[in-house]
Design an enzyme around this catalytic site. Sequence first.
Site, PDB file in Angstrom:
ATOM      1  N   LYS A 126      -8.930   1.004   4.069  1.00  0.00           N
ATOM      2  CA  LYS A 126      -8.914  -0.448   3.834  1.00  0.00           C
ATOM      3  C   LYS A 126      -8.270  -1.179   5.009  1.00  0.00           C
ATOM      4  CE  LYS A 126      -4.683   0.432   1.270  1.00  0.00           C
ATOM      5  NZ  LYS A 126      -4.060   0.577  -0.042  1.00  0.00           N
TER       6      LYS A 126
ATOM      7  N   TYR B  40      10.466 -21.403  23.697  1.00  0.00           N
ATOM      8  CA  TYR B  40      10.645 -22.521  22.763  1.00  0.00           C
ATOM      9  C   TYR B  40      12.069 -22.519  22.223  1.00  0.00           C
ATOM     10  CZ  TYR B  40       5.603 -23.243  22.708  1.00  0.00           C
ATOM     11  OH  TYR B  40       4.309 -23.503  23.065  1.00  0.00           O
TER      12      TYR B  40
HETATM   13  C1  LIG Z   1      -3.394   1.747  -0.043  1.00  0.00           C
HETATM   14  C2  LIG Z   1      -3.529   2.709  -1.154  1.00  0.00           C
HETATM   15  C3  LIG Z   1      -3.202   4.058  -0.969  1.00  0.00           C
HETATM   16  C4  LIG Z   1      -2.611   4.592   0.299  1.00  0.00           C
HETATM   17  O1  LIG Z   1      -1.224   4.377   0.338  1.00  0.00           O
HETATM   18  P1  LIG Z   1      -0.323   4.860   1.565  1.00  0.00           P
HETATM   19  O2  LIG Z   1       1.037   4.528   1.132  1.00  0.00           O
HETATM   20  O3  LIG Z   1      -0.769   4.059   2.740  1.00  0.00           O
HETATM   21  O4  LIG Z   1      -0.567   6.290   1.747  1.00  0.00           O
HETATM   22  C5  LIG Z   1      -3.456   4.927  -2.011  1.00  0.00           C
HETATM   23  N1  LIG Z   1      -3.981   4.499  -3.175  1.00  0.00           N
HETATM   24  C6  LIG Z   1      -4.293   3.209  -3.391  1.00  0.00           C
HETATM   25  C7  LIG Z   1      -4.861   2.811  -4.699  1.00  0.00           C
HETATM   26  C8  LIG Z   1      -4.058   2.270  -2.404  1.00  0.00           C
HETATM   27  O5  LIG Z   1      -4.358   0.991  -2.622  1.00  0.00           O
END
Ligand SMILES: *Cc1c(COP(=O)(O)O)cnc(C)c1O
Length: 377
Positions: free
Chosen positions: A40, A265
């Site tokens: 993702k 800034y």
């Molecule tokens: C993002 C996510 C993961 C992965 O988590 P990490 O902490 O990055 O390993 C696993 N399961 C779900 C449902 C997620 O949304």
Amino acid sequence: MSTDPLARAWVEVRASALRRNVQTVRDAVGEDVALVPMVKADAYGLGVAEVVRVLEPLEPWGYGVAAVAEGLRLRELGVRRRVVVFTPLPPDSYGDAVAADLGVAVSELDALRRLRDAAEAAGRPGIFHLEVDTGMGRAGFDWRRREEWGPRVAAFAEQGLVWEGCFTHFHSADEGDPGSVREQWKRLREVLEDLPLPASGVLVHACNSPGALRCPEYAADAVRPGIFLYGGVAGEGLPAPEPVVAVRARITLVRRVPPGTTVGYGATYRASREETWATVAIGYGDGLPWALGNRGHALVRGRRAPIVGRISMDLTVLDVTEIGDVRPGEVATFVGRDGEEEISLEEVAELAGTINYEILTGLGGRLPRTWRDDAGY
Ligand SMILES: *Cc1c(COP(=O)(O)O)cnc(C)c1O
């Protein structure tokens, strides 16, 4: 280091380290456990097309995404494996999910109704992973009320929907004490014992990166690692991943300034002596946290140079007085290794008051991702 004259700043990504981090997770949970890398948010900012190209030969079971559009992108990239959307869908996007053969996580009976309707309309299978809320509280069927929803979910599965998986998500696997992970796992087991599961079985999964590394005994049928694969430390006391990402930028201006000169800034930094300042072509518009102004460092010639003044959208100034005759065109490293020195994602996150996940996913679209496959870094 980049030799592209157009590159003012870039993200360097090491494919070999990504592969080794996958292997570390596999070694922890065992080869029989299916792997569902989470890709993702553009694979945590690394670039999903390249990440998938590296992961495909490792033959994961499938991939996890957070949005239907991310699933469609994987299909465009030619991914034929299973893809599961792990967040609740907007009510009108089930048709697109079904058309692209995506599995969807479901948290309520209405979601199953929409999936069934979309599947019927398309004349294609509707595939779901049942999420059980065992304490995360943001999605999933409430584990305590399984007697209400359990039989109704099973009825949907008998009406033609494909019940592919059943999962939960740990809220505190990154913390040192695995007590809450145990409790959430126990709740999932109780639900699984009570549910009328399909005879063909479902894929049971619970572990994110810290879950898989800390409690591999709960790996069940599949694990869903993310951050660890991409070089982020997954939690307290867990094995360190190999660093995957470096953030580097070019020094484009070097000046000697007299005492009293101010920078940035708000003029929040003032030279206390004659100093040498290097202006670097990266800023918060590239995802370098603004909070690092007057606090963070970059590496130049393998040495730490303090960031002076506030970070601008496109520029950051370093005090390189101690480093010597620094020239325009040289490279400053904001995350990663240079010689013997290293700035970790976690160091940057800590200084910025955030987490390594946010640093990675915040890396800007303006930074080209430069993939390397060697051991150098
Ligand atoms: C993002 C996510 C993961 C992965 O988590 P990490 O902490 O990055 O390993 C696993 N399961 C779900 C449902 C997620 O949304």
